[in-house]
Design a protein around this motif. Structure first.
Motif, PDB file in Angstrom:
ATOM      1  N   ARG A   1      63.190  76.726  54.770  1.00 19.48           N
ATOM      2  CA  ARG A   1      63.729  78.060  54.490  1.00 19.48           C
ATOM      3  C   ARG A   1      65.234  77.913  54.391  1.00 19.48           C
ATOM      4  O   ARG A   1      65.852  77.195  55.171  1.00 19.48           O
ATOM      5  CB  ARG A   1      63.413  79.049  55.610  1.00 19.48           C
TER       6      ARG A   1
ATOM      7  N   THR B   1      67.555  84.089  54.028  1.00 14.66           N
ATOM      8  CA  THR B   1      66.456  85.052  53.986  1.00 14.66           C
ATOM      9  C   THR B   1      65.822  85.149  52.607  1.00 14.66           C
ATOM     10  O   THR B   1      64.795  85.789  52.435  1.00 14.66           O
ATOM     11  CB  THR B   1      66.953  86.455  54.406  1.00 14.66           C
ATOM     12  N   ASN B   2      66.438  84.501  51.616  1.00 16.02           N
ATOM     13  CA  ASN B   2      65.929  84.531  50.250  1.00 16.02           C
ATOM     14  C   ASN B   2      65.963  83.104  49.701  1.00 16.02           C
ATOM     15  O   ASN B   2      66.872  82.733  48.969  1.00 16.02           O
ATOM     16  CB  ASN B   2      66.776  85.477  49.391  1.00 16.02           C
ATOM     17  N   PRO B   3      64.968  82.278  50.073  1.00 13.26           N
ATOM     18  CA  PRO B   3      65.040  80.857  49.739  1.00 13.26           C
ATOM     19  C   PRO B   3      64.787  80.506  48.277  1.00 13.26           C
ATOM     20  O   PRO B   3      65.008  79.371  47.869  1.00 13.26           O
ATOM     21  CB  PRO B   3      63.959  80.245  50.624  1.00 13.26           C
ATOM     22  N   ALA B   4      64.341  81.462  47.479  1.00 15.44           N
ATOM     23  CA  ALA B   4      64.064  81.155  46.075  1.00 15.44           C
ATOM     24  C   ALA B   4      65.325  80.650  45.394  1.00 15.44           C
ATOM     25  O   ALA B   4      66.420  81.176  45.593  1.00 15.44           O
ATOM     26  CB  ALA B   4      63.544  82.409  45.365  1.00 15.44           C
ATOM     27  N   GLN B   5      65.167  79.601  44.635  1.00 19.39           N
ATOM     28  CA  GLN B   5      66.264  79.011  43.854  1.00 19.39           C
ATOM     29  C   GLN B   5      67.402  78.488  44.722  1.00 19.39           C
ATOM     30  O   GLN B   5      68.567  78.547  44.340  1.00 19.39           O
ATOM     31  CB  GLN B   5      66.778  80.003  42.805  1.00 19.39           C
ATOM     32  N   ARG B   6      67.056  77.989  45.911  1.00 16.55           N
ATOM     33  CA  ARG B   6      68.031  77.352  46.790  1.00 16.55           C
ATOM     34  C   ARG B   6      67.467  76.009  47.245  1.00 16.55           C
ATOM     35  O   ARG B   6      66.276  75.886  47.506  1.00 16.55           O
ATOM     36  CB  ARG B   6      68.312  78.223  48.019  1.00 16.55           C
TER      37      ARG B   6
END
Length: 119
Positions: free
Chosen positions: A51, A54-59
Motif C-alpha cells: 500500500r 490511501t490511494n495506491p493506484a498508479q504509485r
C-alpha cells in the motif's frame, strides 16, 4: 555484514532485477569501509502486496536498506546513501502514469549481538 535489502512494488514493469542488484552490490563492495567484498550479502524482492498512502493506484516504490555494523560516521552513511540513490535514479524505470518513490536507508547493526561465521 553488510546486508543489502532491495524491496520494490511489483507494478514497476521493466525493472531489471539482476542489473539493479549487481550495480547496488558493486557500489557497496567498492566502498572504502567494506573490508571484504565476500562479506556483502545482497537480495531483491518484488512485493505482491503493498500500500502506498490511501490511494495506491498508479504509485510504486523501490526501497533499499543497507545494514552495517555500527561505527560508521554520519558522513560515511550519507556517502553510501547518495551512491545508492544515484544507482536507483539511473536504473529504476518510471512506467507511464506511475508515480515512483525511491528511498535508501543506512541502518546500524549491533556489534555485540551480530553473529557471523564462514564454513
Amino acid at each position: 555484514m553488510p546486508h543489502l535489502y532491495v524491496e520494490y512494488s511489483n507494478n514497476l514493469t521493466g525493472l531489471n532485477e539482476q542489473g539493479l542488484l549487481e550495480k547496488l552490490n558493486a557500489v557497496v563492495c567498492a566502498h572504502a569501509t567494506v573490508a571484504d567484498e565476500a562479506d556483502v550479502k545482497a537480495r531483491i524482492a518484488a512485493l505482491q502486496q503493498f500500500r502506498i498512502g490511501t490511494n495506491p493506484a498508479q504509485r510504486g516504490f523501490v526501497h533499499v536498506q543497507l545494514r552495517l555494523l555500527a561505527g560508521r560516521t554520519p558522513e560515511v552513511k550519507k556517502e553510501l546513501s547518495d551512491a545508492i540513490a544515484a544507482v536507483l535514479r539511473a536504473e529504476v524505470p518510471q512506467p507511464a502514469g506511475v508515480m515512483v518513490q525511491l528511498s535508501a536507508e543506512i541502518a546500524d547493526m549491533d556489534k555485540a549481538s551480530y553473529y557471523k561465521d564462514r564454513l
